[in-house]
Design a protein around this motif. Structure first.
Motif, PDB file in Angstrom:
ATOM      1  N   SER A 236       0.818  -1.219   0.000  1.00  7.97           N
ATOM      2  CA  SER A 236       0.000   0.000   0.000  1.00  7.97           C
ATOM      3  C   SER A 236       0.852   1.270   0.000  1.00  7.97           C
ATOM      4  CB  SER A 236      -0.939   0.002   1.212  1.00  7.97           C
ATOM      5  OG  SER A 236      -0.188   0.025   2.411  1.00  7.97           O
ATOM      6  N   GLY A 237       2.060   1.210   0.516  1.00  8.62           N
ATOM      7  CA  GLY A 237       2.907   2.390   0.557  1.00  8.62           C
ATOM      8  C   GLY A 237       4.017   2.383  -0.477  1.00  8.62           C
ATOM      9  N   GLY A 238       3.875   1.567  -1.493  1.00  8.71           N
ATOM     10  CA  GLY A 238       4.920   1.468  -2.510  1.00  8.71           C
ATOM     11  C   GLY A 238       5.089   2.765  -3.299  1.00  8.71           C
ATOM     12  N   LYS A 239       6.305   2.975  -3.824  1.00  9.83           N
ATOM     13  CA  LYS A 239       6.603   4.204  -4.567  1.00  9.83           C
ATOM     14  C   LYS A 239       5.959   4.223  -5.949  1.00  9.83           C
ATOM     15  CE  LYS A 239      10.793   5.744  -4.596  1.00  9.83           C
ATOM     16  NZ  LYS A 239      12.252   5.862  -4.685  1.00  9.83           N
ATOM     17  N   ASN A 240       5.736   3.058  -6.543  1.00  9.31           N
ATOM     18  CA  ASN A 240       5.229   2.990  -7.919  1.00  9.31           C
ATOM     19  C   ASN A 240       4.041   2.037  -8.014  1.00  9.31           C
ATOM     20  OD1 ASN A 240       7.341   4.622  -9.205  1.00  9.31           O
ATOM     21  ND2 ASN A 240       8.678   2.983  -8.496  1.00  9.31           N
ATOM     22  N   PRO A 241       2.883   2.404  -7.467  1.00 11.84           N
ATOM     23  CA  PRO A 241       1.748   1.478  -7.469  1.00 11.84           C
ATOM     24  C   PRO A 241       1.251   1.121  -8.875  1.00 11.84           C
ATOM     25  CG  PRO A 241       1.049   3.643  -6.705  1.00 11.84           C
ATOM     26  CD  PRO A 241       2.550   3.669  -6.815  1.00 11.84           C
ATOM     27  N   VAL A 242       1.298   2.061  -9.798  1.00 13.31           N
ATOM     28  CA  VAL A 242       0.847   1.756 -11.163  1.00 13.31           C
ATOM     29  C   VAL A 242       1.778   0.729 -11.788  1.00 13.31           C
ATOM     30  CG1 VAL A 242       0.476   2.699 -13.474  1.00 13.31           C
ATOM     31  CG2 VAL A 242      -0.291   3.980 -11.466  1.00 13.31           C
ATOM     32  N   LEU A 243       3.071   0.914 -11.639  1.00 18.75           N
ATOM     33  CA  LEU A 243       4.041  -0.041 -12.175  1.00 18.75           C
ATOM     34  C   LEU A 243       3.870  -1.408 -11.514  1.00 18.75           C
ATOM     35  CD1 LEU A 243       6.390  -0.429 -14.110  1.00 18.75           C
ATOM     36  CD2 LEU A 243       7.925   0.310 -12.284  1.00 18.75           C
ATOM     37  N   ALA A 244       3.601  -1.421 -10.213  1.00 17.42           N
ATOM     38  CA  ALA A 244       3.390  -2.686  -9.506  1.00 17.42           C
ATOM     39  C   ALA A 244       2.171  -3.417 -10.063  1.00 17.42           C
ATOM     40  CB  ALA A 244       3.233  -2.423  -8.019  1.00 17.42           C
ATOM     41  N   HIS A 245       1.099  -2.701 -10.310  1.00 15.58           N
ATOM     42  CA  HIS A 245      -0.100  -3.333 -10.866  1.00 15.58           C
ATOM     43  C   HIS A 245       0.136  -3.805 -12.307  1.00 15.58           C
ATOM     44  CE1 HIS A 245      -2.201  -1.600  -7.393  1.00 15.58           C
ATOM     45  NE2 HIS A 245      -3.038  -2.592  -7.594  1.00 15.58           N
ATOM     46  N   LEU A 246       0.893  -3.056 -13.076  1.00 12.74           N
ATOM     47  CA  LEU A 246       1.226  -3.499 -14.428  1.00 12.74           C
ATOM     48  C   LEU A 246       2.049  -4.784 -14.389  1.00 12.74           C
ATOM     49  CD1 LEU A 246       2.002  -0.096 -16.159  1.00 12.74           C
ATOM     50  CD2 LEU A 246       0.053  -1.603 -16.607  1.00 12.74           C
ATOM     51  N   PHE A 247       2.964  -4.879 -13.418  1.00 12.34           N
ATOM     52  CA  PHE A 247       3.757  -6.103 -13.252  1.00 12.34           C
ATOM     53  C   PHE A 247       2.849  -7.284 -12.917  1.00 12.34           C
ATOM     54  CE2 PHE A 247       5.962  -9.043 -10.366  1.00 12.34           C
ATOM     55  CZ  PHE A 247       6.920  -9.522 -11.239  1.00 12.34           C
ATOM     56  N   LEU A 248       1.900  -7.079 -11.987  1.00 12.72           N
ATOM     57  CA  LEU A 248       0.964  -8.156 -11.644  1.00 12.72           C
ATOM     58  C   LEU A 248       0.142  -8.573 -12.860  1.00 12.72           C
ATOM     59  CD1 LEU A 248      -0.394  -7.171  -8.128  1.00 12.72           C
ATOM     60  CD2 LEU A 248       1.292  -8.914  -8.708  1.00 12.72           C
ATOM     61  N   ASN A 249      -0.326  -7.601 -13.624  1.00 11.67           N
ATOM     62  CA  ASN A 249      -1.084  -7.919 -14.833  1.00 11.67           C
ATOM     63  C   ASN A 249      -0.247  -8.748 -15.798  1.00 11.67           C
ATOM     64  OD1 ASN A 249      -3.289  -6.546 -13.865  1.00 11.67           O
ATOM     65  ND2 ASN A 249      -2.896  -4.699 -15.052  1.00 11.67           N
ATOM     66  N   TYR A 250       1.024  -8.390 -15.938  1.00 11.93           N
ATOM     67  CA  TYR A 250       1.936  -9.141 -16.806  1.00 11.93           C
ATOM     68  C   TYR A 250       2.092 -10.572 -16.292  1.00 11.93           C
ATOM     69  CZ  TYR A 250       6.228 -10.740 -18.993  1.00 11.93           C
ATOM     70  OH  TYR A 250       7.146 -11.484 -19.670  1.00 11.93           O
ATOM     71  N   MET A 251       2.319 -10.721 -14.999  1.00 16.49           N
ATOM     72  CA  MET A 251       2.535 -12.047 -14.424  1.00 16.49           C
ATOM     73  C   MET A 251       1.275 -12.918 -14.473  1.00 16.49           C
ATOM     74  SD  MET A 251       5.691 -12.283 -13.750  1.00 16.49           S
ATOM     75  CE  MET A 251       5.743 -13.808 -12.827  1.00 16.49           C
ATOM     76  N   LEU A 252       0.101 -12.298 -14.564  1.00 12.19           N
ATOM     77  CA  LEU A 252      -1.154 -13.043 -14.606  1.00 12.19           C
ATOM     78  C   LEU A 252      -1.664 -13.280 -16.030  1.00 12.19           C
ATOM     79  CD1 LEU A 252      -2.929 -11.352 -11.589  1.00 12.19           C
ATOM     80  CD2 LEU A 252      -1.946 -13.651 -11.678  1.00 12.19           C
ATOM     81  N   ASP A 253      -0.972 -12.738 -17.022  1.00 13.33           N
ATOM     82  CA  ASP A 253      -1.344 -12.959 -18.416  1.00 13.33           C
ATOM     83  C   ASP A 253      -1.005 -14.411 -18.770  1.00 13.33           C
ATOM     84  OD1 ASP A 253      -2.319 -12.075 -20.908  1.00 13.33           O
ATOM     85  OD2 ASP A 253      -0.273 -11.793 -21.642  1.00 13.33           O
ATOM     86  N   LEU A 254      -1.952 -15.135 -19.349  1.00 11.54           N
ATOM     87  CA  LEU A 254      -1.821 -16.584 -19.532  1.00 11.54           C
ATOM     88  C   LEU A 254      -0.499 -17.034 -20.161  1.00 11.54           C
ATOM     89  CD1 LEU A 254      -3.063 -19.332 -19.059  1.00 11.54           C
ATOM     90  CD2 LEU A 254      -4.252 -19.094 -21.237  1.00 11.54           C
ATOM     91  N   PRO A 255      -0.021 -16.452 -21.245  1.00 12.23           N
ATOM     92  CA  PRO A 255       1.265 -16.929 -21.794  1.00 12.23           C
ATOM     93  C   PRO A 255       2.420 -16.773 -20.794  1.00 12.23           C
ATOM     94  CG  PRO A 255       0.129 -15.580 -23.420  1.00 12.23           C
ATOM     95  CD  PRO A 255      -0.632 -15.444 -22.129  1.00 12.23           C
ATOM     96  N   ASN A 256       2.400 -15.706 -20.023  1.00  5.31           N
ATOM     97  CA  ASN A 256       3.467 -15.494 -19.039  1.00  5.31           C
ATOM     98  C   ASN A 256       3.320 -16.448 -17.859  1.00  5.31           C
ATOM     99  OD1 ASN A 256       4.352 -13.395 -20.676  1.00  5.31           O
ATOM    100  ND2 ASN A 256       2.970 -11.965 -19.685  1.00  5.31           N
ATOM    101  N   VAL A 257       2.074 -16.726 -17.463  1.00  3.52           N
ATOM    102  CA  VAL A 257       1.834 -17.714 -16.404  1.00  3.52           C
ATOM    103  C   VAL A 257       2.392 -19.062 -16.828  1.00  3.52           C
ATOM    104  CG1 VAL A 257       0.044 -19.033 -15.206  1.00  3.52           C
ATOM    105  CG2 VAL A 257      -0.212 -16.581 -15.468  1.00  3.52           C
ATOM    106  N   LEU A 258       2.086 -19.470 -18.038  1.00  6.20           N
ATOM    107  CA  LEU A 258       2.536 -20.780 -18.517  1.00  6.20           C
ATOM    108  C   LEU A 258       4.053 -20.874 -18.554  1.00  6.20           C
ATOM    109  CD1 LEU A 258      -0.111 -21.377 -21.314  1.00  6.20           C
ATOM    110  CD2 LEU A 258      -0.053 -22.345 -19.003  1.00  6.20           C
TER     111      LEU A 258
END
Length: 73
Positions: free
Chosen positions: A31-53
């Protein structure tokens, strides 16, 4: 896992005393991270099916994810 590796080599171990560390693969955004948008983009990337696989090929087990139907062996 390398091709030809038996699934018998994958398992969980816990001390007989019943005491020990417990871990998981949870990804979070602080919650206190310096780059919350970047953190959420990273999570989205890690949850994208080809990247998950690709990611799960390194840890030897399959997480329950949408987009990959269960298959009996």
């Amino acid at each position: 896992m390398p091709k030809g590796t038996s699934v018998d080599v994958v398992g969980y171990w816990f001390p007989k005393s019943g005491r020990g560390p417990v871990a998981n693969d949870t990804m979070t955004v602080m919650s206190g991270g310096k780059n919350p948008v970047l953190a959420h983009l990273f999570l989205n990337y890690m949850l994208d099916l080809p990247n998950v696989l690709e990611n799960i090929t390194f840890n030897g087990y399959m997480q329950p994810i949408q987009g990959v139907p269960p298959r009996s062996s």
